[in-house]
Design an enzyme around this catalytic site. Structure first.
Site, PDB file in Angstrom:
ATOM      1  N   LYS A   1     -13.717  17.337  -9.695  1.00  0.00           N
ATOM      2  CA  LYS A   1     -15.131  17.352  -9.336  1.00  0.00           C
ATOM      3  C   LYS A   1     -15.240  16.993  -7.855  1.00  0.00           C
ATOM      4  O   LYS A   1     -15.113  15.837  -7.467  1.00  0.00           O
ATOM      5  CB  LYS A   1     -15.933  16.337 -10.159  1.00  0.00           C
ATOM      6  CG  LYS A   1     -17.417  16.280  -9.749  1.00  0.00           C
ATOM      7  CD  LYS A   1     -18.038  14.951 -10.073  1.00  0.00           C
ATOM      8  CE  LYS A   1     -19.100  14.487  -9.133  1.00  0.00           C
ATOM      9  NZ  LYS A   1     -19.602  15.312  -8.073  1.00  0.00           N
TER      10      LYS A   1
ATOM     11  N   GLU B   1      -9.468   4.471  -4.968  1.00  0.00           N
ATOM     12  CA  GLU B   1      -9.499   4.089  -3.560  1.00  0.00           C
ATOM     13  C   GLU B   1     -10.964   4.085  -3.146  1.00  0.00           C
ATOM     14  O   GLU B   1     -11.656   5.091  -3.300  1.00  0.00           O
ATOM     15  CB  GLU B   1      -8.673   5.045  -2.705  1.00  0.00           C
ATOM     16  CG  GLU B   1      -7.180   4.950  -2.973  1.00  0.00           C
ATOM     17  CD  GLU B   1      -6.601   3.553  -2.803  1.00  0.00           C
ATOM     18  OE1 GLU B   1      -7.188   2.748  -2.046  1.00  0.00           O
ATOM     19  OE2 GLU B   1      -5.566   3.260  -3.434  1.00  0.00           O
TER      20      GLU B   1
ATOM     21  N   CYS C   1     -13.579   5.610   5.241  1.00  0.00           N
ATOM     22  CA  CYS C   1     -13.355   4.329   4.567  1.00  0.00           C
ATOM     23  C   CYS C   1     -12.460   3.425   5.395  1.00  0.00           C
ATOM     24  O   CYS C   1     -12.472   2.208   5.212  1.00  0.00           O
ATOM     25  CB  CYS C   1     -12.767   4.551   3.177  1.00  0.00           C
ATOM     26  SG  CYS C   1     -11.252   5.521   3.159  1.00  0.00           S
TER      27      CYS C   1
ATOM     28  N   GLU D   1     -20.200  -2.582   3.875  1.00  0.00           N
ATOM     29  CA  GLU D   1     -19.791  -1.285   4.406  1.00  0.00           C
ATOM     30  C   GLU D   1     -21.024  -0.486   4.813  1.00  0.00           C
ATOM     31  O   GLU D   1     -21.929  -0.274   4.007  1.00  0.00           O
ATOM     32  CB  GLU D   1     -18.980  -0.507   3.369  1.00  0.00           C
ATOM     33  CG  GLU D   1     -18.404   0.791   3.919  1.00  0.00           C
ATOM     34  CD  GLU D   1     -17.526   1.516   2.924  1.00  0.00           C
ATOM     35  OE1 GLU D   1     -16.487   2.059   3.334  1.00  0.00           O
ATOM     36  OE2 GLU D   1     -17.888   1.549   1.726  1.00  0.00           O
TER      37      GLU D   1
END
Length: 479
Positions: A175, A250, A284, A380
């Site tokens: 996906k 991750e 990231c 973040e």
């Protein structure tokens, strides 16, 4: 005209059963529709999983060198189409053309790498304690791998999941993220042309609540590999492990670069700015915290502000210094965090405003006078926002670097060999760099984080990427 893409299921290109579709738009020109995709649901996803199950045994018994040749041919086909893949990536995700071209090349290299590695797959031979006995191991595929990938590296991350999964003999259902799925469909086309058997790879587009949840929960999916936010990743982990699936996550990062008083400040500013503002901060591993010794703090702030102010955002196809955010919501989130930083008492040295022009553009932002517990230093942001934090020396720098919930990438800029070695040993991160930016990865070594950045189960890339998709069987052969 927009390109019309379909799901790829069982070797056929098919629409969602509902007939519903969704659009992707150019982040530099949101009025332009780039492509349409099936708005798939759980039933569409189940069909794809069934196709993978049906293909898995035959593919798993295919000799490794034969599997590898298909991956190598795929690499060659992707290389032939590098320019068109680069343009598609730019138009959906927004990267500059140089950044997108580098990412496409990474996918080409990954398929080439795992094409070669497929011939080396095997076990180990040990000496038995019994006479007339062969003792050895075999590495076998798990069966069906479910892959859920993000929008920020829309071809590289799918490649480093798909290639090792197929090299190891697994069938897969992927996906891709709905903001930029086009390059995954083109990758499936290349695999099909390279000779991949029907059903070995299946591509399904649609919302995570339908497609992603079905992949994570389906009893015939044997392993799930996810890259994305920590919040979603934790949900995927809970769902997938309910029935004992192997899981690899991750997730987010809040990556620091420590700047020592022994560092060349101009060089340090180059390293930090590249890590913070490259790919519009949408990585990231992006550097979002510069932790700087007080003796060089003011000089460093001036230098990194100069670099931020020199950046000229623009449409990715023009290959500017920095492209747009991928979507309006990502742009709004970055601007909101700039407001949060100002409200907390940090000094906005430069940038942080949305540009008054078509597209999701923002000025790269630098904050000084940031306290380690400020939200902009803890959460973040996923945008080009850098917090510069003053510290008295190495011990305080280490405490600040480790004082977040994440642990993905960390770097130090120093000419002090002792500091560098200590930082390697003491930084709480899965990737540690010396005199380098926090972003950028070699494909043949493991990648992954610690703490909230990862499930801390299996690493990606290199030999570690194959470990996740195989299981070892021990054989005792008495004769």
């Amino acid at each position: 005209m927009p390109t019309e893409y379909s799901n790829y299921v069982g070797g056929e290109w098919t629409d969602a059963r509902s007939g519903e579709t969704f659009e992707t738009r150019d982040p530099a020109n949101p009025d332009e529709v780039v492509a349409t995709y099936p708005q798939s649901d759980a039933a569409d996803t189940e069909t794809a999983i069934e196709a993978a199950v049906a293909a898995s045994a035959e593919w798993g018994s295919t000799p490794g060198p034969e599997r590898g040749r298909i991956l190598s041919r795929t690499s060659a086909l992707l290389a032939e189409r590098k320019d068109e893949l680069t343009d598609l990536l730019v138009r959906e995700e927004g990267k500059t053309r140089s950044e997108a071209g580098g990412e496409v090349q990474r996918a080409i290299d990954i398929f080439d790498y795992y094409g070669a590695k497929a011939s080396d797959l095997g076990g180990t031979v040990k000496s038995s304690s019994a006479r007339n006995t062969n003792l050895y191991t075999e590495n076998e595929p798990l069966g069906v791998a479910g892959l859920i990938t993000p929008w920020n590296y829309p071809i590289a991350i799918p490649a480093w999941k798909i290639a090792p999964a197929l090299a190891a003999g697994n069938a897969a259902v992927i996906k891709p993220a709905s903001l930029a799925p086009g390059v995954v469909h083109e990758m499936a086309t290349a695999l099909e042309e390279a000779g991949l058997p029907d059903g070995v790879l299946n591509v399904v587009t649609g919302p995570g609540s339908e497609v992603g949840d079905t992949i994570a929960s389906h009893p015939e999916v044997d392993a799930v590999s996810f890259t994305g936010s920590t919040a979603v990743g934790n949900t995927v982990y809970d769902t997938a492990t309910d029935d004992g699936k192997r899981v690899q996550l991750e997730m987010g990062g809040k990556n620091p670069t420590v700047v020592s008083d022994s560092a060349d400040v101009e060089e340090a500013a180059d390293i930090v700015a590249s890590g913070a503002f490259g790919v519009t901060g949408q990585a990231c591993t992006a550097c979002s915290r510069a932790i700087v010794y007080e003796d060089v703090y003011d000089e460093f702030v001036d230098a990194v502000v100069e670099r931020a102010e020199a950046i000229e955002p623009g449409p990715g196809l023009d290959d500017p210094d920095m492209g747009p955010h991928v979507s309006e919501s990502e742009l709004e989130s970055t601007v909101d965090y700039v407001g949060i930083g100002e409200d907390e008492g940090a000094t906005l040295e430069t940038g942080g405003a949305a540009l008054d022009r078509e597209g999701y553009f923002v000025e790269p932002a630098v904050f000084s006078d940031v306290e380690p517990d400020y939200r902009i230093a803890q959460e973040e942001i996923f945008g080009p926002v850098l917090s510069v934090i003053p510290v008295g020396g190495y011990e305080e720098a280490l405490d600040v670097a480790n004082g977040v919930e994440y642990g993905l990438s960390a770097s130090i800029v120093t000419d002090d060999h002792t500091e560098a070695n200590r930082f390697v040993d003491e930084a709480e991160a899965g990737v540690v760099k010396i005199n380098e930016k926090t972003t950028g990865l070699e494909l043949h070594v493991p990648f992954g984080g610690v703490k909230a950045s990862s499930s801390e189960t299996y690493r990606e890339q290199g030999d570690a990427g194959l470990d996740f998709y195989t299981i070892s069987k021990t054989v005792y052969d008495s004769y």
